[in-house]
Design an enzyme around this catalytic site. Structure first.
Site, PDB file in Angstrom:
ATOM      1  CD  GLU A 163      32.821  -6.942 -21.141  1.00  0.00           C
ATOM      2  OE1 GLU A 163      31.945  -7.089 -20.267  1.00  0.00           O
ATOM      3  OE2 GLU A 163      32.553  -6.716 -22.338  1.00  0.00           O
ATOM      4  CD1 TRP A 192      20.601  -7.798 -19.877  1.00  0.00           C
ATOM      5  CD2 TRP A 192      19.747  -7.156 -17.893  1.00  0.00           C
ATOM      6  NE1 TRP A 192      19.249  -7.997 -19.924  1.00  0.00           N
ATOM      7  CE2 TRP A 192      18.698  -7.611 -18.722  1.00  0.00           C
ATOM      8  CE3 TRP A 192      19.450  -6.696 -16.604  1.00  0.00           C
ATOM      9  CZ2 TRP A 192      17.365  -7.623 -18.286  1.00  0.00           C
ATOM     10  CZ3 TRP A 192      18.125  -6.716 -16.166  1.00  0.00           C
ATOM     11  CH2 TRP A 192      17.101  -7.170 -17.010  1.00  0.00           C
ATOM     12  N   GLY A 233      25.271  -8.715 -25.784  1.00  0.00           N
ATOM     13  CA  GLY A 233      25.524  -7.597 -24.873  1.00  0.00           C
ATOM     14  C   GLY A 233      24.589  -6.442 -25.186  1.00  0.00           C
ATOM     15  N   GLY A 234      25.109  -5.471 -25.919  1.00  0.00           N
ATOM     16  CA  GLY A 234      24.372  -4.229 -26.206  1.00  0.00           C
ATOM     17  C   GLY A 234      22.932  -4.431 -26.653  1.00  0.00           C
ATOM     18  CB  SER A 293      28.981  -6.712 -32.658  1.00  0.00           C
ATOM     19  OG  SER A 293      29.870  -5.904 -31.917  1.00  0.00           O
TER      20      SER A 293
HETATM   21  P1  13P Z   1      28.104  -7.006 -27.471  1.00  0.00           P
HETATM   22  O1  13P Z   1      26.929  -7.767 -27.993  1.00  0.00           O
HETATM   23  O2  13P Z   1      27.761  -5.696 -26.862  1.00  0.00           O
HETATM   24  O3  13P Z   1      29.205  -6.931 -28.483  1.00  0.00           O
HETATM   25  O4  13P Z   1      28.698  -7.865 -26.257  1.00  0.00           O
HETATM   26  C1  13P Z   1      28.906  -9.203 -26.432  1.00  0.00           C
HETATM   27  C2  13P Z   1      29.232  -9.802 -25.125  1.00  0.00           C
HETATM   28  O5  13P Z   1      30.254  -9.525 -24.534  1.00  0.00           O
HETATM   29  C3  13P Z   1      28.255 -10.720 -24.539  1.00  0.00           C
HETATM   30  O6  13P Z   1      28.782 -11.369 -23.438  1.00  0.00           O
END
Ligand code: 13P
Length: 248
Positions: A96, A10, A231-232, A210
């Site tokens: 990140e 999240w 993620g998203g 993604s």
């Molecule tokens: P997204 O799915 O938003 O690209 O993020 C991937 C991610 O960093 C999962 O840890």
């Protein structure tokens, strides 16, 4: 032979009440999942989500853990604090954290060993930047992250690795299924050389970057890809559930 694992990350999204609403919406959609279903949530949401997922097949994960048992580390969260709420997984070394919060292979290694010592499954993240891929450094970068980040682990099958190419995170730019498969095969071979090939064959390696309801089937069909770190798309119940149900 390797059970798939789909985990939501999240990141810094959802207050506790929003998170509870989200897991309440996800739970009925994933009851028939054949994979491990995990939500990795902000630390402050852990008590509420821990309650909300009781009686469901959703497992709880954190987004980080400190390596010390306790002490003067303002703002940090210990493994014991996570365990009290039934946390079973923890993301370690997300790009990140490496990019914005000074995480290094050394701190990744310390956090990983601490998680394992406490019976929490680390989801260790590795991945190359766009520049590194374009200049042919992908394998070198991954090999260093593996050698430095995973050293000293007694049983490598107790961790999960997430291969997340930095250029694919949050960009809508997914690695092709072949690219992801090939790179994960390299990761498995490298781990096999460092530990043992038999253990590497049992190790679960996710793809992240993604991944969504539209591309999950193709990615998950690849032999080396054992799951996804999402993620998203993990922030919307129908999307996350569609990924969890990739095999239906
Ligand atoms: P997204 O799915 O938003 O690209 O993020 C991937 C991610 O960093 C999962 O840890």
């Amino acid at each position: 032979m390797r059970k798939a694992i789909i985990a939501g990350n999240w990141k810094m999204n959802n207050t506790a009440s929003q998170g509870v609403a989200l897991v309440n919406a996800i739970a009925p959609l994933v009851t028939d999942a054949n994979c491990d279903v995990v939500v990795c949530v902000p630390a402050i949401n852990i008590p509420a989500i821990s309650e909300a997922i009781k009686g469901t097949n959703i497992k709880l994960g954190a987004e980080n853990v400190h390596f010390a048992e306790k002490g003067a580390y303002t703002g940090e969260i210990s493994a014991a604090m996570l365990l009290e709420y039934g946390v079973e997984y923890v993301i370690i070394g997300h790009s990140e954290r490496r990019q914005y919060f000074g995480e290094t292979d050394e701190t990744v290694n310390k956090r990983t060993l601490t998680a394992l010592a406490n019976g929490i499954t680390p989801i260790g993240c590795i991945g190359e930047s766009l520049e590194e891929r374009e200049t042919g450094k992908t394998e070198d970068v991954l090999a260093t992250q593996i050698h430095e980040g995973l050293k000293g682990i007694e049983d490598i099958t107790k961790i999960v690795i997430a291969y997340e190419p930095v250029w694919a995170i949050g960009t809508g730019k997914t690695a092709t299924a072949e690219q992801a498969n090939e790179t994960i095969a390299f990761i498995r071979t490298t781990v096999g050389e460092m530990f043992c090939p038999k253990c590497a064959a049992q190790l679960r390696i996710q793809y992240g970057g993604s991944m969504n309801a539209g591309n999950c089937k193709e990615l998950m069909a690849m032999e080396e890809i054992d799951g996804g770190l999402i993620g998203g798309a993990s922030l919307k119940a129908p999307d996350f559930a569609a990924i969890v149900n990739f095999d239906k």
